[in-house]
Design a protein around this motif. Structure first.
Motif, PDB file in Angstrom:
ATOM      1  N   PRO A  45     -24.878  33.232 -25.573  1.00  0.00           N
ATOM      2  CA  PRO A  45     -24.418  32.965 -24.206  1.00  0.00           C
ATOM      3  C   PRO A  45     -23.822  34.226 -23.577  1.00  0.00           C
ATOM      4  O   PRO A  45     -23.112  34.972 -24.232  1.00  0.00           O
ATOM      5  CB  PRO A  45     -23.353  31.878 -24.380  1.00  0.00           C
ATOM      6  CG  PRO A  45     -22.942  31.965 -25.818  1.00  0.00           C
ATOM      7  CD  PRO A  45     -24.121  32.492 -26.581  1.00  0.00           C
ATOM      8  N   LEU A  46     -24.136  34.449 -22.316  1.00  0.00           N
ATOM      9  CA  LEU A  46     -23.551  35.575 -21.579  1.00  0.00           C
ATOM     10  C   LEU A  46     -22.263  35.085 -20.937  1.00  0.00           C
ATOM     11  O   LEU A  46     -22.276  34.089 -20.235  1.00  0.00           O
ATOM     12  CB  LEU A  46     -24.497  36.020 -20.469  1.00  0.00           C
ATOM     13  CG  LEU A  46     -25.560  37.045 -20.825  1.00  0.00           C
ATOM     14  CD1 LEU A  46     -26.407  37.339 -19.606  1.00  0.00           C
ATOM     15  CD2 LEU A  46     -24.893  38.326 -21.311  1.00  0.00           C
ATOM     16  N   ASN A  47     -21.186  35.799 -21.167  1.00  0.00           N
ATOM     17  CA  ASN A  47     -19.928  35.388 -20.582  1.00  0.00           C
ATOM     18  C   ASN A  47     -19.700  36.173 -19.305  1.00  0.00           C
ATOM     19  O   ASN A  47     -19.346  37.338 -19.338  1.00  0.00           O
ATOM     20  CB  ASN A  47     -18.796  35.677 -21.566  1.00  0.00           C
ATOM     21  CG  ASN A  47     -18.037  34.420 -21.880  1.00  0.00           C
ATOM     22  OD1 ASN A  47     -18.034  33.473 -21.077  1.00  0.00           O
ATOM     23  ND2 ASN A  47     -17.395  34.386 -23.031  1.00  0.00           N
ATOM     24  N   SER A  48     -19.942  35.531 -18.174  1.00  0.00           N
ATOM     25  CA  SER A  48     -19.759  36.275 -16.934  1.00  0.00           C
ATOM     26  C   SER A  48     -18.370  35.992 -16.388  1.00  0.00           C
ATOM     27  O   SER A  48     -17.792  34.944 -16.622  1.00  0.00           O
ATOM     28  CB  SER A  48     -20.811  35.873 -15.911  1.00  0.00           C
ATOM     29  OG  SER A  48     -20.551  34.579 -15.450  1.00  0.00           O
ATOM     30  N   GLY A  49     -17.830  36.934 -15.659  1.00  0.00           N
ATOM     31  CA  GLY A  49     -16.508  36.760 -15.066  1.00  0.00           C
ATOM     32  C   GLY A  49     -16.592  35.902 -13.819  1.00  0.00           C
ATOM     33  O   GLY A  49     -17.661  35.541 -13.351  1.00  0.00           O
ATOM     34  N   THR A  50     -15.433  35.538 -13.296  1.00  0.00           N
ATOM     35  CA  THR A  50     -15.392  34.794 -12.042  1.00  0.00           C
ATOM     36  C   THR A  50     -14.449  35.514 -11.081  1.00  0.00           C
ATOM     37  O   THR A  50     -13.656  36.350 -11.496  1.00  0.00           O
ATOM     38  CB  THR A  50     -14.881  33.362 -12.250  1.00  0.00           C
ATOM     39  OG1 THR A  50     -13.584  33.431 -12.858  1.00  0.00           O
ATOM     40  CG2 THR A  50     -15.799  32.558 -13.135  1.00  0.00           C
ATOM     41  N   VAL A  51     -14.569  35.184  -9.818  1.00  0.00           N
ATOM     42  CA  VAL A  51     -13.714  35.807  -8.812  1.00  0.00           C
ATOM     43  C   VAL A  51     -12.362  35.106  -8.813  1.00  0.00           C
ATOM     44  O   VAL A  51     -12.293  33.878  -8.730  1.00  0.00           O
ATOM     45  CB  VAL A  51     -14.364  35.722  -7.415  1.00  0.00           C
ATOM     46  CG1 VAL A  51     -13.437  36.285  -6.354  1.00  0.00           C
ATOM     47  CG2 VAL A  51     -15.685  36.463  -7.411  1.00  0.00           C
ATOM     48  N   HIS A  52     -11.285  35.864  -8.937  1.00  0.00           N
ATOM     49  CA  HIS A  52      -9.937  35.308  -8.915  1.00  0.00           C
ATOM     50  C   HIS A  52      -9.666  34.699  -7.532  1.00  0.00           C
ATOM     51  O   HIS A  52     -10.076  35.274  -6.525  1.00  0.00           O
ATOM     52  CB  HIS A  52      -8.946  36.437  -9.207  1.00  0.00           C
ATOM     53  CG  HIS A  52      -7.564  35.963  -9.508  1.00  0.00           C
ATOM     54  ND1 HIS A  52      -6.701  35.569  -8.514  1.00  0.00           N
ATOM     55  CD2 HIS A  52      -6.903  35.811 -10.670  1.00  0.00           C
ATOM     56  CE1 HIS A  52      -5.553  35.200  -9.075  1.00  0.00           C
ATOM     57  NE2 HIS A  52      -5.659  35.340 -10.388  1.00  0.00           N
ATOM     58  N   PRO A  53      -8.986  33.533  -7.512  1.00  0.00           N
ATOM     59  CA  PRO A  53      -8.729  32.892  -6.214  1.00  0.00           C
ATOM     60  C   PRO A  53      -8.085  33.835  -5.187  1.00  0.00           C
ATOM     61  O   PRO A  53      -8.407  33.771  -4.002  1.00  0.00           O
ATOM     62  CB  PRO A  53      -7.774  31.748  -6.560  1.00  0.00           C
ATOM     63  CG  PRO A  53      -8.044  31.446  -7.984  1.00  0.00           C
ATOM     64  CD  PRO A  53      -8.492  32.720  -8.628  1.00  0.00           C
ATOM     65  N   ILE A  54      -7.185  34.702  -5.649  1.00  0.00           N
ATOM     66  CA  ILE A  54      -6.539  35.622  -4.702  1.00  0.00           C
ATOM     67  C   ILE A  54      -7.567  36.594  -4.114  1.00  0.00           C
ATOM     68  O   ILE A  54      -7.549  36.864  -2.903  1.00  0.00           O
ATOM     69  CB  ILE A  54      -5.415  36.422  -5.396  1.00  0.00           C
ATOM     70  CG1 ILE A  54      -4.295  35.483  -5.854  1.00  0.00           C
ATOM     71  CG2 ILE A  54      -4.851  37.495  -4.485  1.00  0.00           C
ATOM     72  CD1 ILE A  54      -3.516  34.845  -4.737  1.00  0.00           C
TER      73      ILE A  54
END
Ligand code: PHE
Length: 362
Positions: free
Chosen positions: A100-109
């Motif tokens: 599985p590729l672990n992609s980041g996410t955009v922080h709510p801020i």
């Protein structure tokens, strides 16, 4: 005389028997090397009578050629076999599912910051920036906050220890984004100015709704004929766009900031009667957005602007609070705890990266 045919078949058998390159090399040396059997044979040619040499010469050389050729052929065979063995050992099963590729996410801020920047870009505002470690002069003095003002007291401000190269200038962790007003005015030199400045700010404070590091977004407009109506319109348009509703109701309360006169704080009508829910535009509750006002005459003058000709407005809203409200996040501190489970839950999908097995990584 040596039995050439017997010698040849003996050497050829050795060549076939060589299981790898070093073994083959040993056979070659034993036959064709300086002291090899074939070389020794060839060396005897000189001792033969011319008659014998005539028959022996082609025979011996034929033997030498046959051995050399057999060695070359065996070498190629061994290389092929080695390659086959490697290919067999290193096969890849392309039907296996990929890791599985672990992609980041955009922080709510970050997401909120991008939204706000886009909204103001539509209204013609540029983005101005300033450093987190700010001159005391820009954070306070030029903003008309005199040295004995309570906002300068230790419980609010993180003071930065003097550093070599400061040349006597005191530094603080900026307590608001308003010093960027000063920077924007000094950099522009003359109006018109229309900028926003989102960024980190710091105060000695920590509970469920206060974090020692938080975010504000500052807005500054300076030009001829700027008045409170412009401020109200801008706040209204911004709130409608940010909270994605057409009908909002704003309330302005008189307030005080040393760097604005008059000063106003803005509230937005909301409904919080259902626990854990907030609705905007209706209800009997008010939500605080932040402070604002007309830029104080002294601040304009401190930045070299003619205050008889130009006026301006400014506001500074709490970005984290707006993110909490828009996305229903209860505790401000969770923004900054780097808890991956929280970030996965509240973060925004960055990119859908297709994996090799056709699924989408999250
Ligand atoms: N800097 C003020 C604060 O941090 C907010 C503000 C900004 C007020 C601009 C007026 C004008 O509370």
């Amino acid at each position: 005389m040596t039995d050439i045919a017997a010698l040849q078949s003996e050497i050829l058998a050795d060549i076939q028997g060589a299981g790898d390159e070093p073994a083959l090399e040993a056979v070659r040396l034993a036959a064709l090397g300086k002291k090899g059997s074939v070389s020794a044979l060839l060396a005897t040619l000189g001792t033969l009578s011319p008659e014998d040499r005539k028959t022996a010469g082609p025979l011996f050389n034929g033997l030498k050629d046959a051995v050399a050729q057999a060695i070359g052929a065996r070498k190629a065979q061994l290389a092929d076999a080695a390659l086959d063995a490697r290919l067999a050992a290193e096969t890849v099963d392309v039907s296996l599912p990929s890791a599985p590729l672990n992609s980041g996410t955009v922080h709510p801020i970050s997401q909120v910051l991008e939204e706000i920047t886009a909204i103001f870009a539509d209204l013609g505002f540029a983005v101005a920036e300033g450093p987190d470690v700010e001159f005391d002069d820009y954070n306070f003095t030029k903003l008309n906050i005199p040295p004995d003002h309570p906002a300068r007291q230790m419980q609010d401000t993180f003071y930065v220890a003097p550093q070599p190269g400061d040349q006597g200038a005191a530094h603080v962790l900026r307590t608001h984004t308003s010093p960027v007003q000063v920077r924007a005015m000094l950099a522009a030199g003359k109006p018109p100015i229309r900028v926003i400045s989102p960024g980190r700010t710091y105060r000695v404070d920590s509970d469920a709704t206060h974090s020692p590091m938080f975010h504000q977004v500052e807005a500054l407009v300076v030009d001829e004929g700027i008045h409170l109506g412009h401020l109200k319109w801008t706040v209204e348009e911004f709130c409608k766009a940010f909270f994605e509703i057409d009908r909002i109701e704003l309330r302005a309360r008189p307030s005080f900031f040393p760097f604005t006169e008059p000063s106003l704080e803005w509230d937005m009508r909301c409904d919080r009667s259902v626990r854990g829910q907030i609705k905007f535009g209706t209800g009997n509750d008010w939500l605080e957005l932040g402070g604002s006002g007309m830029v104080h005459r002294k601040v304009l003058e401190n930045c070299g602007f003619d205050s008889t000709r130009y006026t301006g407005f400014a506001f500074g809203f709490g970005l984290d609070r707006m993110a909490m409200l828009k996305y229903g996040i209860p505790d401000i501190r969770s923004f900054f705890e780097s808890d991956l489970r929280w970030l996965k839950h509240y973060g925004f999908a960055a990119l859908d990266i297709p994996t090799l097995d056709g699924g989408l990584s999250r």
